[in-house]
Motif scaffolding. Structure first.
Motif, mmCIF file in Angstrom:
data_model
loop_
_atom_site.group_PDB
_atom_site.id
_atom_site.type_symbol
_atom_site.label_atom_id
_atom_site.label_comp_id
_atom_site.label_asym_id
_atom_site.label_seq_id
_atom_site.Cartn_x
_atom_site.Cartn_y
_atom_site.Cartn_z
ATOM 1 N N GLY A 1 0.814 -1.214 0.000
ATOM 2 C CA GLY A 1 0.000 0.000 0.000
ATOM 3 C C GLY A 1 0.845 1.261 0.000
ATOM 4 O O GLY A 1 0.607 2.185 -0.783
ATOM 5 N N GLY A 2 1.861 1.304 0.872
ATOM 6 C CA GLY A 2 2.704 2.488 0.958
ATOM 7 C C GLY A 2 3.529 2.718 -0.294
ATOM 8 O O GLY A 2 3.673 3.851 -0.756
ATOM 9 N N THR A 3 4.074 1.645 -0.874
ATOM 10 C CA THR A 3 4.882 1.786 -2.089
ATOM 11 C C THR A 3 4.039 2.285 -3.255
ATOM 12 O O THR A 3 4.463 3.160 -4.022
ATOM 13 N N PHE B 1 2.243 9.459 -6.226
ATOM 14 C CA PHE B 1 2.479 10.898 -6.040
ATOM 15 C C PHE B 1 3.851 11.320 -6.567
ATOM 16 O O PHE B 1 4.004 12.414 -7.112
ATOM 17 N N THR B 2 4.845 10.462 -6.429
ATOM 18 C CA THR B 2 6.176 10.805 -6.931
ATOM 19 C C THR B 2 6.192 10.886 -8.449
ATOM 20 O O THR B 2 6.790 11.799 -9.032
ATOM 21 N N VAL C 1 0.239 6.944 10.034
ATOM 22 C CA VAL C 1 1.396 7.783 10.327
ATOM 23 C C VAL C 1 2.653 7.241 9.652
ATOM 24 O O VAL C 1 3.635 7.976 9.463
ATOM 25 N N MET C 2 2.640 5.962 9.256
ATOM 26 C CA MET C 2 3.791 5.368 8.573
ATOM 27 C C MET C 2 3.631 5.379 7.055
ATOM 28 O O MET C 2 4.493 4.887 6.341
ATOM 29 N N ILE C 3 2.504 5.932 6.560
ATOM 30 C CA ILE C 3 2.255 5.955 5.114
ATOM 31 C C ILE C 3 2.124 7.378 4.588
ATOM 32 O O ILE C 3 2.857 7.803 3.690
ATOM 33 N N ALA D 1 10.157 0.327 -1.683
ATOM 34 C CA ALA D 1 9.865 -0.976 -1.080
ATOM 35 C C ALA D 1 10.831 -1.280 0.060
ATOM 36 O O ALA D 1 10.415 -1.725 1.140
ATOM 37 N N VAL D 2 12.120 -1.033 -0.155
ATOM 38 C CA VAL D 2 13.107 -1.276 0.895
ATOM 39 C C VAL D 2 12.857 -0.344 2.084
ATOM 40 O O VAL D 2 12.933 -0.766 3.254
#
Length: 301
Positions: free
Chosen positions: A97-99, A105-106, A156-158, A217-218
């Protein structure tokens, strides 16, 4: 003339094939690279040996090159730990999800900043570049997260990591390096800006997407800092936070059913290998895109 023709085969033989002879500098570089490789590999090898060594043997010989007896009970104990699997689930959510969120957006920001001049483009670009060199500090950041209501939340981590400036610049430079004639010909055929982006530029940027996707991802797999600062809920701790709890305690917080054969050090090293193996398996598949993406993304600014 005949005398000149007789020398031609000799000239051809002299130019045939490159020289494969190793010089002194090649030997020195080879030795340096070999030492560097050993410095990287040996610590991982030692940790693996410790993780499969029974407790009595490790107690007698703490420094091991090989173990006379192999035991995988430390891995069995780690696999049976519920906190490990719960942390893995949270980390997988961040990984996929975060990647995806960060890539979206990037990429769209990099594409917008690579297009021809539009009103305010230079101002936006300069404001983004400022974030690479200056930050508001930890206290304002903490107050901001608290005011947004993201404390003790997986968000908060995403959410705060939507755009990484360095990766965005790589993406922008990559888009800017593609021929402008592609966009012009697509517009002649009636394509709009979204169609040009999705059907032309995205397929051509797969090496760059793979490169920054690997970076994200890393980063998400190793995510623990924001969780450490803003999260005290045990149910949403990432895998790296769980690993930190295991490694930083004086005696491992994982209880083995066979303490006579499994000590705390073998449990810690087994937990470490559990967290690093997935990324080690993923990297070889994306390595071929890695160098190409970085080089092309840095060509044009």
């Amino acid at each position: 003339m005949a005398h000149k023709l007789e020398k031609l085969p000799l000239l051809r033989r002299e130019k045939a094939g490159p020289s494969t002879k190793f010089g002194g500098l090649d030997v020195v570089l080879f030795i340096i690279l070999l030492i560097y490789a050993l410095l990287i590999i040996v610590p991982f090898y030692y940790l693996f040996i410790v993780s499969i060594t029974p407790a009595p043997i490790y107690a007698d010989t703490p420094v091991l090159l090989w173990t006379p007896e192999i035991s995988f009970e430390s891995y069995q104990t780690v696999f049976a730990e519920k906190r490990i699997w719960n942390g893995l689930g949270i980390t997988l959510i961040l990984l996929f999800g975060g990647t995806t969120y960060q890539l979206f957006f990037t990429v769209i920001t990099g594409y917008a900043l690579s297009r021809k001049d539009w009103l305010g483009k230079n101002f936006v670009m300069n404001m983004i570049l400022v974030t690479m060199f200056f930050g508001g500090g930890l206290v304002p950041y903490y107050l901001l997260i608290k005011s947004l209501g993201m404390m003790n939340s997986i968000w908060v981590m995403i959410i705060p990591g939507a755009i990484d400036t360095f990766n965005m610049l790589l993406m922008r430079n990559y888009f800017a390096s593609l021929p402008k004639e592609l966009e012009e010909s697509a517009k002649i055929d009636g394509a709009n800006d979204i169609q040009i982006f999705v059907k032309i530029f995205l397929p051509l940027s797969l090496p760059m997407l793979a490169t920054i996707g690997l970076f994200f991802a890393v980063g998400n797999w190793n995510s623990w800092y924001n969780g450490m600062l803003f999260n005290s809920d045990e149910s949403i701790k990432t895998l790296q936070q769980v690993l930190q709890d295991i490694v930083m305690t004086q005696s491992s917080s994982i209880v083995s059913p066979n303490p006579a054969k499994v000590n705390s050090e073998s449990l810690k090293t087994a937990a470490i290998f559990f967290t690093i193996i997935p990324m080690m398996c993923l990297y070889p598949f994306l390595q071929r895109f890695f160098v190409k993406g970085i080089v092309v993304g840095a060509i044009k600014g």
